[in-house]
Design a protein around this motif. Structure first.
Motif, PDB file in Angstrom:
ATOM      1  N   MET A  29       0.824  -1.201   0.000  1.00 45.67           N
ATOM      2  CA  MET A  29       0.000   0.000   0.000  1.00 45.67           C
ATOM      3  C   MET A  29       0.865   1.260   0.000  1.00 45.67           C
ATOM      4  O   MET A  29       0.541   2.229  -0.680  1.00 45.67           O
ATOM      5  N   LEU A  30       1.961   1.246   0.722  1.00 43.06           N
ATOM      6  CA  LEU A  30       2.860   2.402   0.755  1.00 43.06           C
ATOM      7  C   LEU A  30       3.441   2.657  -0.630  1.00 43.06           C
ATOM      8  O   LEU A  30       3.494   3.809  -1.092  1.00 43.06           O
ATOM      9  N   ASN A  31       3.863   1.613  -1.331  1.00 35.75           N
ATOM     10  CA  ASN A  31       4.410   1.744  -2.675  1.00 35.75           C
ATOM     11  C   ASN A  31       3.341   2.261  -3.635  1.00 35.75           C
ATOM     12  O   ASN A  31       3.600   3.165  -4.438  1.00 35.75           O
ATOM     13  N   MET A  32       2.141   1.728  -3.549  1.00 36.62           N
ATOM     14  CA  MET A  32       1.061   2.131  -4.448  1.00 36.62           C
ATOM     15  C   MET A  32       0.653   3.585  -4.198  1.00 36.62           C
ATOM     16  O   MET A  32       0.532   4.375  -5.132  1.00 36.62           O
ATOM     17  N   ILE A  33       0.465   3.968  -2.963  1.00 35.12           N
ATOM     18  CA  ILE A  33       0.042   5.332  -2.637  1.00 35.12           C
ATOM     19  C   ILE A  33       1.142   6.330  -3.004  1.00 35.12           C
ATOM     20  O   ILE A  33       0.860   7.403  -3.548  1.00 35.12           O
ATOM     21  N   GLY A  34       2.387   5.976  -2.742  1.00 36.88           N
ATOM     22  CA  GLY A  34       3.492   6.858  -3.117  1.00 36.88           C
ATOM     23  C   GLY A  34       3.554   7.092  -4.615  1.00 36.88           C
ATOM     24  O   GLY A  34       3.768   8.219  -5.078  1.00 36.88           O
ATOM     25  N   GLY A  35       3.348   6.042  -5.393  1.00 38.39           N
ATOM     26  CA  GLY A  35       3.345   6.181  -6.853  1.00 38.39           C
ATOM     27  C   GLY A  35       2.182   7.013  -7.350  1.00 38.39           C
ATOM     28  O   GLY A  35       2.327   7.831  -8.264  1.00 38.39           O
ATOM     29  N   LEU A  36       1.003   6.818  -6.761  1.00 36.83           N
ATOM     30  CA  LEU A  36      -0.165   7.600  -7.170  1.00 36.83           C
ATOM     31  C   LEU A  36      -0.007   9.080  -6.814  1.00 36.83           C
ATOM     32  O   LEU A  36      -0.415   9.956  -7.572  1.00 36.83           O
ATOM     33  N   ILE A  37       0.599   9.359  -5.672  1.00 38.92           N
ATOM     34  CA  ILE A  37       0.856  10.754  -5.295  1.00 38.92           C
ATOM     35  C   ILE A  37       1.851  11.384  -6.269  1.00 38.92           C
ATOM     36  O   ILE A  37       1.663  12.518  -6.723  1.00 38.92           O
ATOM     37  N   ALA A  38       2.889  10.641  -6.622  1.00 36.85           N
ATOM     38  CA  ALA A  38       3.869  11.164  -7.578  1.00 36.85           C
ATOM     39  C   ALA A  38       3.209  11.435  -8.924  1.00 36.85           C
ATOM     40  O   ALA A  38       3.504  12.442  -9.582  1.00 36.85           O
ATOM     41  N   TYR A  39       2.295  10.573  -9.324  1.00 38.71           N
ATOM     42  CA  TYR A  39       1.573  10.767 -10.584  1.00 38.71           C
ATOM     43  C   TYR A  39       0.711  12.026 -10.524  1.00 38.71           C
ATOM     44  O   TYR A  39       0.681  12.810 -11.470  1.00 38.71           O
ATOM     45  N   GLN A  40       0.024  12.242  -9.418  1.00 36.94           N
ATOM     46  CA  GLN A  40      -0.838  13.409  -9.285  1.00 36.94           C
ATOM     47  C   GLN A  40      -0.035  14.704  -9.287  1.00 36.94           C
ATOM     48  O   GLN A  40      -0.528  15.737  -9.730  1.00 36.94           O
ATOM     49  N   LEU A  41       1.191  14.683  -8.783  1.00 41.00           N
ATOM     50  CA  LEU A  41       2.010  15.883  -8.722  1.00 41.00           C
ATOM     51  C   LEU A  41       2.706  16.216 -10.041  1.00 41.00           C
ATOM     52  O   LEU A  41       3.259  17.305 -10.178  1.00 41.00           O
ATOM     53  N   LYS A  42       2.679  15.300 -11.002  1.00 43.86           N
ATOM     54  CA  LYS A  42       3.292  15.574 -12.303  1.00 43.86           C
ATOM     55  C   LYS A  42       2.513  16.657 -13.017  1.00 43.86           C
ATOM     56  O   LYS A  42       1.295  16.682 -12.994  1.00 43.86           O
ATOM     57  N   GLU A  43       3.238  17.560 -13.675  1.00 44.43           N
ATOM     58  CA  GLU A  43       2.578  18.643 -14.394  1.00 44.43           C
ATOM     59  C   GLU A  43       1.963  18.163 -15.698  1.00 44.43           C
ATOM     60  O   GLU A  43       0.856  18.556 -16.048  1.00 44.43           O
ATOM     61  N   SER A  44       2.653  17.323 -16.428  1.00 45.88           N
ATOM     62  CA  SER A  44       2.123  16.834 -17.703  1.00 45.88           C
ATOM     63  C   SER A  44       1.791  15.352 -17.557  1.00 45.88           C
ATOM     64  O   SER A  44       2.674  14.514 -17.457  1.00 45.88           O
ATOM     65  N   LYS A  45       0.511  15.079 -17.527  1.00 43.29           N
ATOM     66  CA  LYS A  45       0.047  13.704 -17.389  1.00 43.29           C
ATOM     67  C   LYS A  45      -0.287  13.137 -18.763  1.00 43.29           C
ATOM     68  O   LYS A  45      -0.795  13.853 -19.632  1.00 43.29           O
ATOM     69  N   PRO A  46      -0.004  11.863 -18.993  1.00 47.53           N
ATOM     70  CA  PRO A  46      -0.378  11.262 -20.279  1.00 47.53           C
ATOM     71  C   PRO A  46      -1.894  11.194 -20.390  1.00 47.53           C
ATOM     72  O   PRO A  46      -2.599  11.032 -19.395  1.00 47.53           O
ATOM     73  N   GLN A  47      -2.386  11.362 -21.599  1.00 46.88           N
ATOM     74  CA  GLN A  47      -3.815  11.329 -21.827  1.00 46.88           C
ATOM     75  C   GLN A  47      -4.127  10.364 -22.947  1.00 46.88           C
ATOM     76  O   GLN A  47      -3.351  10.202 -23.888  1.00 46.88           O
ATOM     77  N   LEU A  48      -5.283   9.743 -22.841  1.00 48.32           N
ATOM     78  CA  LEU A  48      -5.790   8.909 -23.913  1.00 48.32           C
ATOM     79  C   LEU A  48      -6.727   9.761 -24.750  1.00 48.32           C
ATOM     80  O   LEU A  48      -7.611  10.422 -24.220  1.00 48.32           O
ATOM     81  N   ASN A  49      -6.521   9.773 -26.053  1.00 43.83           N
ATOM     82  CA  ASN A  49      -7.382  10.542 -26.946  1.00 43.83           C
ATOM     83  C   ASN A  49      -8.561   9.671 -27.348  1.00 43.83           C
ATOM     84  O   ASN A  49      -8.562   9.046 -28.397  1.00 43.83           O
ATOM     85  N   ILE A  50      -9.563   9.634 -26.490  1.00 45.71           N
ATOM     86  CA  ILE A  50     -10.747   8.811 -26.725  1.00 45.71           C
ATOM     87  C   ILE A  50     -11.915   9.729 -27.051  1.00 45.71           C
ATOM     88  O   ILE A  50     -12.220  10.655 -26.306  1.00 45.71           O
ATOM     89  N   THR A  51     -12.549   9.460 -28.174  1.00 40.36           N
ATOM     90  CA  THR A  51     -13.708  10.248 -28.572  1.00 40.36           C
ATOM     91  C   THR A  51     -14.973   9.601 -28.025  1.00 40.36           C
ATOM     92  O   THR A  51     -14.956   8.473 -27.513  1.00 40.36           O
ATOM     93  N   ASP A  52     -16.086  10.307 -28.138  1.00 38.35           N
ATOM     94  CA  ASP A  52     -17.368   9.766 -27.681  1.00 38.35           C
ATOM     95  C   ASP A  52     -17.732   8.496 -28.451  1.00 38.35           C
ATOM     96  O   ASP A  52     -18.335   7.579 -27.898  1.00 38.35           O
TER      97      ASP A  52
END
Length: 62
Positions: A29-52
């Motif tokens: 849980m510590l590893n998972m939460i730490g990684g998710l926090i690091a992801y949230q703090l990133k300025e440029s997050k990867p995005q999926l270009n999914i249309t409707d």
């Protein structure tokens, strides 16, 4: 499933979340939460270009 695998791959590569043999649930849980926090703090997050249309096609398949 493709979208889930893509997101998991991004989390592994960008936030250094990796599957390893944790000796306790707390370590996992510590590893998972730490990684998710690091992801949230990133300025440029990867995005999926999914249309409707793609979302509707995925919904029909599920």
């Amino acid at each position: 499933r493709f979208i889930i695998e893509t997101i998991n791959d991004q989390l592994k590569n960008i936030s250094q979340i990796e599957h390893s043999r944790h000796r306790s649930v707390h370590g996992f849980m510590l590893n998972m939460i730490g990684g998710l926090i690091a992801y949230q703090l990133k300025e440029s997050k990867p995005q999926l270009n999914i249309t409707d249309v793609d979302v509707n096609a995925i919904s029909v398949m599920a």
